[in-house]
Design a protein around this motif. Structure first.
Motif, short mmCIF file in Angstrom:
data_model
loop_
_atom_site.label_atom_id
_atom_site.label_comp_id
_atom_site.label_asym_id
_atom_site.label_seq_id
_atom_site.Cartn_x
_atom_site.Cartn_y
_atom_site.Cartn_z
N ARG A 171 0.83 -1.21 0.00
CA ARG A 171 0.00 0.00 0.00
C ARG A 171 0.86 1.25 0.00
NH1 ARG A 171 -3.50 3.22 3.54
NH2 ARG A 171 -2.37 2.47 5.36
N LYS A 172 0.46 2.24 -0.75
CA LYS A 172 1.22 3.48 -0.87
C LYS A 172 1.49 4.09 0.51
CE LYS A 172 1.23 7.94 -3.26
NZ LYS A 172 0.47 8.86 -4.16
N GLY A 173 2.76 4.39 0.77
CA GLY A 173 3.16 5.00 2.04
C GLY A 173 3.53 4.00 3.11
N ALA A 174 3.28 2.71 2.87
CA ALA A 174 3.61 1.69 3.88
C ALA A 174 4.99 1.10 3.60
CB ALA A 174 2.55 0.58 3.88
N ALA A 175 5.64 0.63 4.66
CA ALA A 175 6.96 0.03 4.51
C ALA A 175 6.89 -1.39 3.97
CB ALA A 175 7.70 0.04 5.84
N GLN A 176 5.82 -2.11 4.35
CA GLN A 176 5.69 -3.49 3.89
C GLN A 176 4.23 -3.92 3.96
OE1 GLN A 176 8.00 -6.06 6.48
NE2 GLN A 176 6.35 -6.23 7.96
N ALA A 177 3.90 -4.93 3.19
CA ALA A 177 2.59 -5.57 3.26
C ALA A 177 2.76 -6.90 3.98
CB ALA A 177 2.03 -5.80 1.86
N ALA A 178 1.74 -7.30 4.71
CA ALA A 178 1.80 -8.55 5.46
C ALA A 178 0.50 -9.32 5.30
CB ALA A 178 2.08 -8.28 6.94
N VAL A 179 0.63 -10.64 5.17
CA VAL A 179 -0.53 -11.51 5.09
C VAL A 179 -0.32 -12.65 6.07
CG1 VAL A 179 -2.02 -12.87 3.57
CG2 VAL A 179 -0.65 -11.01 2.62
N GLU A 180 -1.35 -12.95 6.85
CA GLU A 180 -1.29 -14.06 7.79
C GLU A 180 -2.51 -14.93 7.59
OE1 GLU A 180 -1.20 -12.13 11.53
OE2 GLU A 180 0.83 -11.34 11.30
N GLY A 181 -2.35 -16.21 7.74
CA GLY A 181 -3.47 -17.13 7.58
C GLY A 181 -3.44 -18.23 8.61
N VAL A 182 -4.61 -18.65 9.03
CA VAL A 182 -4.75 -19.78 9.95
C VAL A 182 -5.53 -20.87 9.23
CG1 VAL A 182 -5.54 -20.57 12.20
CG2 VAL A 182 -4.79 -18.20 11.91
N TRP A 183 -4.89 -22.02 9.08
CA TRP A 183 -5.52 -23.17 8.42
C TRP A 183 -5.85 -24.23 9.45
CZ3 TRP A 183 -3.29 -20.13 4.82
CH2 TRP A 183 -3.75 -20.20 3.50
N LEU A 184 -6.91 -24.95 9.22
CA LEU A 184 -7.23 -26.13 10.01
C LEU A 184 -6.84 -27.33 9.16
CD1 LEU A 184 -8.52 -26.86 12.76
CD2 LEU A 184 -10.66 -27.29 11.52
N VAL A 185 -5.87 -28.12 9.64
CA VAL A 185 -5.32 -29.24 8.87
C VAL A 185 -5.30 -30.49 9.74
CG1 VAL A 185 -3.87 -27.70 7.48
CG2 VAL A 185 -2.94 -28.74 9.55
N PRO A 186 -5.17 -31.68 9.14
CA PRO A 186 -4.99 -32.89 9.96
C PRO A 186 -3.72 -32.79 10.79
CG PRO A 186 -5.56 -33.47 7.69
CD PRO A 186 -5.28 -32.00 7.70
N GLU A 187 -3.80 -33.26 12.04
CA GLU A 187 -2.64 -33.18 12.93
C GLU A 187 -1.49 -34.01 12.40
OE1 GLU A 187 -1.62 -33.91 17.68
OE2 GLU A 187 -3.67 -34.14 16.92
N GLU A 188 -1.79 -35.09 11.69
CA GLU A 188 -0.78 -35.91 11.04
C GLU A 188 -1.15 -36.02 9.56
OE1 GLU A 188 1.90 -36.79 12.51
OE2 GLU A 188 1.28 -36.27 14.55
N GLY A 189 -0.16 -36.02 8.71
CA GLY A 189 -0.43 -36.10 7.27
C GLY A 189 0.66 -35.39 6.50
N VAL A 190 0.47 -35.27 5.18
CA VAL A 190 1.52 -34.71 4.33
C VAL A 190 1.78 -33.24 4.67
CG1 VAL A 190 1.18 -36.33 2.45
CG2 VAL A 190 -0.21 -34.27 2.53
N VAL A 191 0.72 -32.49 5.00
CA VAL A 191 0.91 -31.07 5.31
C VAL A 191 1.71 -30.91 6.59
CG1 VAL A 191 -0.25 -28.92 5.92
CG2 VAL A 191 -1.14 -30.32 4.05
N ALA A 192 1.28 -31.57 7.65
CA ALA A 192 1.98 -31.47 8.93
C ALA A 192 3.43 -31.96 8.80
CB ALA A 192 1.25 -32.26 10.01
N ALA A 193 3.63 -33.02 8.03
CA ALA A 193 4.99 -33.55 7.85
C ALA A 193 5.88 -32.54 7.15
CB ALA A 193 4.93 -34.85 7.05
N ARG A 194 5.35 -31.87 6.11
CA ARG A 194 6.16 -30.88 5.38
C ARG A 194 6.47 -29.69 6.27
NH1 ARG A 194 9.72 -28.85 3.63
NH2 ARG A 194 10.12 -27.88 1.61
N VAL A 195 5.51 -29.29 7.10
CA VAL A 195 5.73 -28.16 8.01
C VAL A 195 6.85 -28.50 9.00
CG1 VAL A 195 4.70 -26.82 9.88
CG2 VAL A 195 3.40 -27.24 7.79
#
Length: 564
Positions: free
Chosen positions: A56-80
């Protein structure tokens, strides 16, 4: 599933939190309010390239945050966890995953995965298991043969997947053998020349029969032979001094006299006896030295000019090997390894025949795997054609007929099939490829119909549609909304839309609100319900949020959505 997103200083959005959750979420807002920034922010969280122009004009940086609900075990959790982050268990086998991305106005970026800094590539790795995004560019990609083939393969499920895996394995074997055979054939003449050079070199080395360390030994012998006369004079002089044969006094005789003189009186004094022992030892040593000099002189007498010539000749031969191979050790090494290489090169004819036989066998296996893959795809194509055609009828294309054609193509790693999605929009029309014959609105509905059908066999956690309703309206838009709601029964659906007919079917309605403080335009996001939602729906319908007619229509649409 995305539970929540927060955008800060991204485009025109100053600070906005988007509560999303399960089901169908519609995102609306005025033109220029920043609806697309939601998709842009999501793209950043999924590892897409960062653009400093989005700050955004005049800002030093843009930031994006997200909260996902994922399986506690699985490919996503393993990669994390592999990236050093972690997920936070929330019970029931589920966990929350926190992702973040910042982009500075200078273009620098930073990504966080599960609470730890990580390369943006990790976000991209996670993307395929988290979200499928469809925008205008994705509709264009649907026009490509590869995208159409991928869609068919997804729908084909395990039968197509297994056939494709078997084909790929056969393809890799055939490609390896073919490449090896091609290289061997192309290099045949050079390999023959190499064999001749190697054969000549081995013959030369075997004829010379070099020995490790021979250069140094020959150098010592040459030095000795070159100075043979001086060595003889020195040895004769020394030998005469130690042991004279003409009766003149010598060291051995004098030491013998000294020993006898000391032995006669040594019994009277121990100190003198010790000296006598020393003189005796010197006598023995002098005798040994005299004998050694005799042997040395005999050897010198046998070595003559002929031996020096032979040594010099041998040194010349060895020097030739050194010039050719760098050192005697290198020549010996070539003799040891070159024979095996020569056997390999001389085996080229038999090897070519073996490779041709192996490649022919691999080609036969590849043909069988290709036929099995084609058969699986054609069976899936028939089912996909029927299912998508039915969906298109429900999407206000009652006379449309979609067919998926699987035709022979040039062999490649994905198979020997060219997949084309054909559309006949009305009776009597010849089916034409969607890449040429579909309008923007038709293409949007074809894409949505395909995703709805594929989701039944290959569910995706989250779908994001960026103006999937472009180019349509009226009854078609209502059916699009209805189908998005149906898709939301098995997946999370987020749709950026400008149509009230689509938004009416959302269980969660967010709007991007544009504000202006007189200097800087900024937007925020608000969840709508009740009268506020009716007013936003009226604005979408007529451009006026307080029009009685538009409000009445908005209520009717919302009731239609609720009674779906």
């Amino acid at each position: 599933m995305i539970e929540e997103m927060r955008l800060r200083d991204l485009g025109v959005i100053a600070d906005a939190t988007l509560p999303i959750g399960r089901g169908f979420t519609a995102i609306t807002g005025e033109t220029g309010a920043g609806k697309t920034m939601v998709v842009t922010g999501l793209g950043l969280l999924l590892g897409q390239r960062a653009d400093s122009g989005a700050v955004r004009k005049g800002a030093a940086q843009a930031a994006v945050e997200g909260v996902w609900l994922v399986p506690e075990e699985g490919v996503v959790a393993a990669r994390v966890r592999e990236a050093g982050g972690d997920v936070e268990p929330v019970g029931g086998g589920s966990a929350e995953l926190y992702l973040g991305r910042t982009v500075s106005s200078e273009g620098r970026g930073r990504a966080t995965v599960g609470g730890r800094t990580a390369p943006a590539g990790v976000l991209a790795d996670l993307a395929d298991d988290l979200v499928v995004v469809h925008g205008q560019s994705d509709q264009l990609r649907l026009k490509s043969s590869s995208a159409q083939r991928d869609a068919l393969d997804r729908f084909g499920g395990e039968p197509v997947g297994a056939a494709r895996t078997a084909y790929r394995a056969a393809w890799d074997v055939w490609r390896r053998l073919d490449a090896e055979l091609t290289t061997l054939t192309a290099d045949r003449d050079e390999r023959a020349r190499e064999a001749e050079r190697l054969r000549a070199a081995i013959a030369e080395i075997e004829a010379v029969a070099p020995v490790a360390g021979e250069e140094e030994e020959l150098a010592r012998r040459a030095e000795r032979l070159a100075n043979a006369e001086d060595l003889r004079v020195a040895a004769v002089t020394a030998h005469a001094a130690l042991s004279s044969e003409d009766g003149s006094p010598d060291v051995v005789t004098l030491l013998a006299e000294a020993r006898r003189a000391l032995e006669r009186i040594s019994g009277s004094d121990e100190a003198l006896a010790e000296i006598g022992a020393l003189v005796t030892d010197l006598g023995y040593r002098a005798t040994d030295a005299s004998d050694a000099l005799s042997g040395y002189l005999a050897d010198l007498d046998e070595s003559g000019p002929h031996e020096l010539a032979a040594v010099d000749e041998r040194r010349g031969v060895i020097a030739g090997l050194v010039r050719a191979h760098g050192s005697v050790d290198a020549a010996i090494s070539l003799l040891e390894t070159g024979s095996a290489r020569l056997v390999e090169l001389d085996d080229d004819g038999d090897r070519l025949q073996r490779l041709e036989t192996q490649r022919d066998a691999a080609a036969a296996e590849l043909d069988a795997a290709a036929e099995a893959l084609t058969a699986a795809r054609r069976e899936a194509a028939e089912r996909l054609s029927a299912a998508v055609t039915e969906e298109l009828h429900a999407l206000a294309l009652p006379d449309a007929r979609l067919s998926v054609d699987v035709a022979p193509a040039t062999p490649a790693g994905h198979g020997r099939d060219e997949v084309a999605i054909l559309l006949a929009p009305h009776p009597g029309a010849d089916p034409r490829p969607v890449s040429r014959g579909a309008s923007g609105g038709e293409l949007s509905r074809v894409m949505l119909a395909i995703e709805v059908v594929i989701a039944g066999v290959d569910p995706v956690p989250t779908f994001v549609f960026d103006e999937v309703d472009a180019g349509i309206g009226g009854a078609a838009a209502i059916e699009v909304g209805r189908r998005l709601a149906r898709l939301a029964e098995s997946s999370q659906v987020i749709a950026v839309t400008h149509l009230a007919q689509v938004a009416a079917f959302a269980g969660n309605h967010l709007t991007v609100v544009k504000g202006n403080d007189g200097a800087v335009t900024a937007s925020s996001v608000r969840r709508l319900d009740g009268a506020e939602r009716e007013a936003e729906m009226a604005r979408l319908l007529s451009g006026l949020s307080d029009s009685d007619a538009a409000l009445t229509h908005a209520r009717e649409l919302l009731e239609t959505g609720r009674s779906r």
